[in-house]
Design an enzyme around this catalytic site. Structure first.
Site, PDB file in Angstrom:
ATOM      1  N   LYS A  73     -13.971  -3.652   2.570  1.00  0.00           N
ATOM      2  CA  LYS A  73     -14.567  -2.651   3.114  1.00  0.00           C
ATOM      3  C   LYS A  73     -16.555  -2.917   3.713  1.00  0.00           C
ATOM      4  CE  LYS A  73     -11.900  -0.139  -0.458  1.00  0.00           C
ATOM      5  NZ  LYS A  73     -11.718   0.287  -1.864  1.00  0.00           N
ATOM      6  N   ASP A  83     -13.468   7.546  -1.511  1.00  0.00           N
ATOM      7  CA  ASP A  83     -12.595   7.460  -3.036  1.00  0.00           C
ATOM      8  C   ASP A  83     -12.817   7.977  -3.995  1.00  0.00           C
ATOM      9  OD1 ASP A  83     -10.838   5.131  -2.470  1.00  0.00           O
ATOM     10  OD2 ASP A  83     -12.003   3.909  -2.584  1.00  0.00           O
ATOM     11  N   THR A 135      -9.086  -1.488   3.077  1.00  0.00           N
ATOM     12  CA  THR A 135      -9.248  -1.803   1.820  1.00  0.00           C
ATOM     13  C   THR A 135      -9.291  -2.990   1.556  1.00  0.00           C
ATOM     14  OG1 THR A 135      -7.668  -1.594  -0.499  1.00  0.00           O
ATOM     15  CG2 THR A 135      -6.277  -2.153   1.977  1.00  0.00           C
ATOM     16  N   SER A 147       0.818  -1.127   0.269  1.00  0.00           N
ATOM     17  CA  SER A 147      -0.221  -0.448  -0.202  1.00  0.00           C
ATOM     18  C   SER A 147       1.141   1.357   0.014  1.00  0.00           C
ATOM     19  CB  SER A 147      -1.376   0.242   0.995  1.00  0.00           C
ATOM     20  OG  SER A 147      -1.906   1.224   1.403  1.00  0.00           O
TER      21      SER A 147
HETATM   22  P1  NDP Z   1     -13.001  -4.706  -9.081  1.00  0.00           P
HETATM   23  O1  NDP Z   1     -12.003  -6.648  -9.926  1.00  0.00           O
HETATM   24  O2  NDP Z   1     -13.657  -4.306  -8.627  1.00  0.00           O
HETATM   25  O3  NDP Z   1     -13.539  -4.495 -10.483  1.00  0.00           O
HETATM   26  C1  NDP Z   1     -13.003  -4.186 -12.531  1.00  0.00           C
HETATM   27  C2  NDP Z   1     -13.137  -4.283 -13.132  1.00  0.00           C
HETATM   28  O4  NDP Z   1     -13.182  -4.498 -14.263  1.00  0.00           O
HETATM   29  C3  NDP Z   1     -15.389  -4.969 -13.606  1.00  0.00           C
HETATM   30  O5  NDP Z   1     -16.115  -4.516 -14.085  1.00  0.00           O
HETATM   31  C4  NDP Z   1     -14.116  -5.850 -14.326  1.00  0.00           C
HETATM   32  O6  NDP Z   1     -15.289  -6.963 -15.572  1.00  0.00           O
HETATM   33  C5  NDP Z   1     -13.160  -5.357 -14.855  1.00  0.00           C
HETATM   34  N1  NDP Z   1     -12.794  -5.804 -16.281  1.00  0.00           N
HETATM   35  C6  NDP Z   1     -11.799  -5.544 -15.815  1.00  0.00           C
HETATM   36  N2  NDP Z   1     -10.664  -7.061 -16.826  1.00  0.00           N
HETATM   37  C7  NDP Z   1     -10.956  -6.666 -17.729  1.00  0.00           C
HETATM   38  C8  NDP Z   1     -10.699  -6.561 -19.116  1.00  0.00           C
HETATM   39  N3  NDP Z   1     -10.282  -6.989 -19.969  1.00  0.00           N
HETATM   40  N4  NDP Z   1     -11.371  -6.156 -19.863  1.00  0.00           N
HETATM   41  C9  NDP Z   1     -12.985  -5.213 -19.737  1.00  0.00           C
HETATM   42  N5  NDP Z   1     -13.288  -5.223 -18.239  1.00  0.00           N
HETATM   43  C10 NDP Z   1     -12.500  -5.775 -17.617  1.00  0.00           C
HETATM   44  O7  NDP Z   1     -11.554  -3.977  -8.969  1.00  0.00           O
HETATM   45  P2  NDP Z   1     -11.757  -2.138  -9.076  1.00  0.00           P
HETATM   46  O8  NDP Z   1     -12.650  -1.697  -9.079  1.00  0.00           O
HETATM   47  O9  NDP Z   1     -10.993  -2.697  -7.548  1.00  0.00           O
HETATM   48  O10 NDP Z   1      -9.761  -1.150  -9.628  1.00  0.00           O
HETATM   49  C11 NDP Z   1     -10.051  -1.163 -11.264  1.00  0.00           C
HETATM   50  C12 NDP Z   1      -9.084  -0.853 -11.215  1.00  0.00           C
HETATM   51  O11 NDP Z   1      -9.006   0.670 -10.358  1.00  0.00           O
HETATM   52  C13 NDP Z   1      -7.776  -1.060 -10.404  1.00  0.00           C
HETATM   53  O12 NDP Z   1      -6.261  -0.828 -11.528  1.00  0.00           O
HETATM   54  C14 NDP Z   1      -7.488  -0.584  -9.570  1.00  0.00           C
HETATM   55  O13 NDP Z   1      -5.884  -0.734  -8.881  1.00  0.00           O
HETATM   56  C15 NDP Z   1      -7.597   1.220  -9.804  1.00  0.00           C
HETATM   57  N6  NDP Z   1      -8.132   1.218  -8.683  1.00  0.00           N
HETATM   58  C16 NDP Z   1      -7.881   2.367  -8.181  1.00  0.00           C
HETATM   59  C17 NDP Z   1      -7.400   3.589  -7.730  1.00  0.00           C
HETATM   60  C18 NDP Z   1      -6.708   4.833  -7.340  1.00  0.00           C
HETATM   61  O14 NDP Z   1      -7.131   5.436  -6.271  1.00  0.00           O
HETATM   62  N7  NDP Z   1      -6.475   5.696  -8.327  1.00  0.00           N
HETATM   63  C19 NDP Z   1      -8.440   2.918  -6.290  1.00  0.00           C
HETATM   64  C20 NDP Z   1      -9.038   2.237  -6.994  1.00  0.00           C
HETATM   65  C21 NDP Z   1      -9.020   1.232  -6.965  1.00  0.00           C
HETATM   66  P3  NDP Z   1     -15.533  -8.190 -14.673  1.00  0.00           P
HETATM   67  O15 NDP Z   1     -16.725  -7.572 -13.842  1.00  0.00           O
HETATM   68  O16 NDP Z   1     -16.777  -8.734 -15.827  1.00  0.00           O
HETATM   69  O17 NDP Z   1     -15.045  -9.273 -14.634  1.00  0.00           O
END
Ligand code: NDP
Length: 273
Positions: free
Chosen positions: A71, A107, A67, A20
């Site tokens: 959550k 967030d 985290t 983290s």
């Molecule tokens: P989740 O696993 O909860 O959600 C991921 C989402 O992305 C789902 O809707 C998933 O679809 C979709 N997805 C995954 N792979 C693909 C693909 N190849 N093509 C299309 N859609 C895809 O993850 P989080 O929401 O927690 O995190 C998402 C991203 O955001 C991560 O990279 C994380 O590091 C980043 N993040 C950044 C933050 C910041 O402060 N900048 C804070 C939190 C997260 P499905 O449900 O169909 O699998």
């Protein structure tokens, strides 16, 4: 600031949590502000959420970030939660104060603050969020609360997209393309360092120079998505913006102080390098 008998404890619970960046962000802020708080990463396994909260209450911790995987599980152990945390059914920050343990979700607010930093106010704007997971849901809810005229959700699972879009109220809708958007947000892990690095998220081929393009992925700092969007003339916002501002909001909740965002940004960029 040296740790002493009066130092308050803050930190982040999660599993995994050792990677983290939150300790870097928070400690840089407390040092700069001269606030006697130390922030540490605390690995807590799924199933131990309640025990961790009870322990943190008992030792008079100031606050903790939350985290995965806690959550949602943490909510039943708290004395109250904010409206955003209630709508998202997810807490990423707890303050131990006069009113007991209060849960928040910073967030989405952090994401909107990163847009405002770039001079983009989402009010009355047409937005498309790609993805329907935890981060996407927070962004969708916050864009709806910030007065966006449309919050389109583009996800490979259309049912999840429809559910997530409801978080933006009447502005929310499931969409299959990004036409007409002022703001494009990648809230999927596509483009992250590792095997997904260099990949482009759905809809990216339709990006135009009149859009603001935000990527939640922050490792690498500049994703291929942001590089290609900038090459087309679009303004871009890096994923570190949301990370930074969600932490700044937590510091405000715990201490009442305005967080030194630029000092935190430098410490974070240094740690990411
Ligand atoms: P989740 O696993 O909860 O959600 C991921 C989402 O992305 C789902 O809707 C998933 O679809 C979709 N997805 C995954 N792979 C693909 C693909 N190849 N093509 C299309 N859609 C895809 O993850 P989080 O929401 O927690 O995190 C998402 C991203 O955001 C991560 O990279 C994380 O590091 C980043 N993040 C950044 C933050 C910041 O402060 N900048 C804070 C939190 C997260 P499905 O449900 O169909 O699998």
């Amino acid at each position: 600031m040296l740790v002493s008998g009066s130092t308050r404890l803050a930190g982040v619970i999660g599993d995994p949590v050792r990677h983290s960046l939150s300790p870097v962000l928070h400690n840089a802020a407390y040092r700069e502000l001269g606030i006697d708080v130390t922030y540490v990463a605390m690995p807590v396994a799924a199933g131990a959420t309640g025990a961790a909260i009870a322990g943190l209450r008992a030792i008079d911790a100031l606050g903790i970030s939350v985290t995965l995987p806690h959550k949602e599980a943490v909510i039943e152990h708290l004395d109250g939660i904010s409206d955003a945390a209630h709508r998202l059914n997810a807490v990423n920050c707890i303050h131990f104060g006069k009113d007991g343990a209060q849960g928040y979700n910073t967030d989405g607010q952090g994401f909107v603050a990163s847009l405002l930093d770039a001079g983009f106010d989402p009010q009355r704007k047409s937005c498309v969020v790609v993805g329907a997971g935890g981060a996407a849901r927070a962004v969708i809810e916050a864009l709806g609360s910030a007065g966006a005229s449309r919050v389109g959700v583009l996800a490979r699972d259309r049912t999840k997209a429809e559910q997530a879009a409801k978080l933006a109220g009447e502005a929310g809708a499931e969409v299959s393309d990004i036409a007409g958007a002022d703001l494009y947000v990648n809230a999927t892990p596509v483009g992250m360092a590792g095997e997904r690095e260099g990949a482009l998220p759905p809809g990216a081929e339709q990006i135009t120079g009149s859009m603001l393009v935000a990527d939640l992925v922050y490792n690498p700092l500049r994703t291929r998505l942001l590089g290609e969007a900038a090459a087309r003339g679009a303004l871009t916002v890096e994923g570190t913006g949301m990370l930074l501002h969600q932490a700044a909001e937590q510091i405000r909740i715990w201490t009442g102080a305005e967080a030194p965002v630029e000092v935190m940004r430098s410490a974070m960029v240094e740690a990411l390098r």
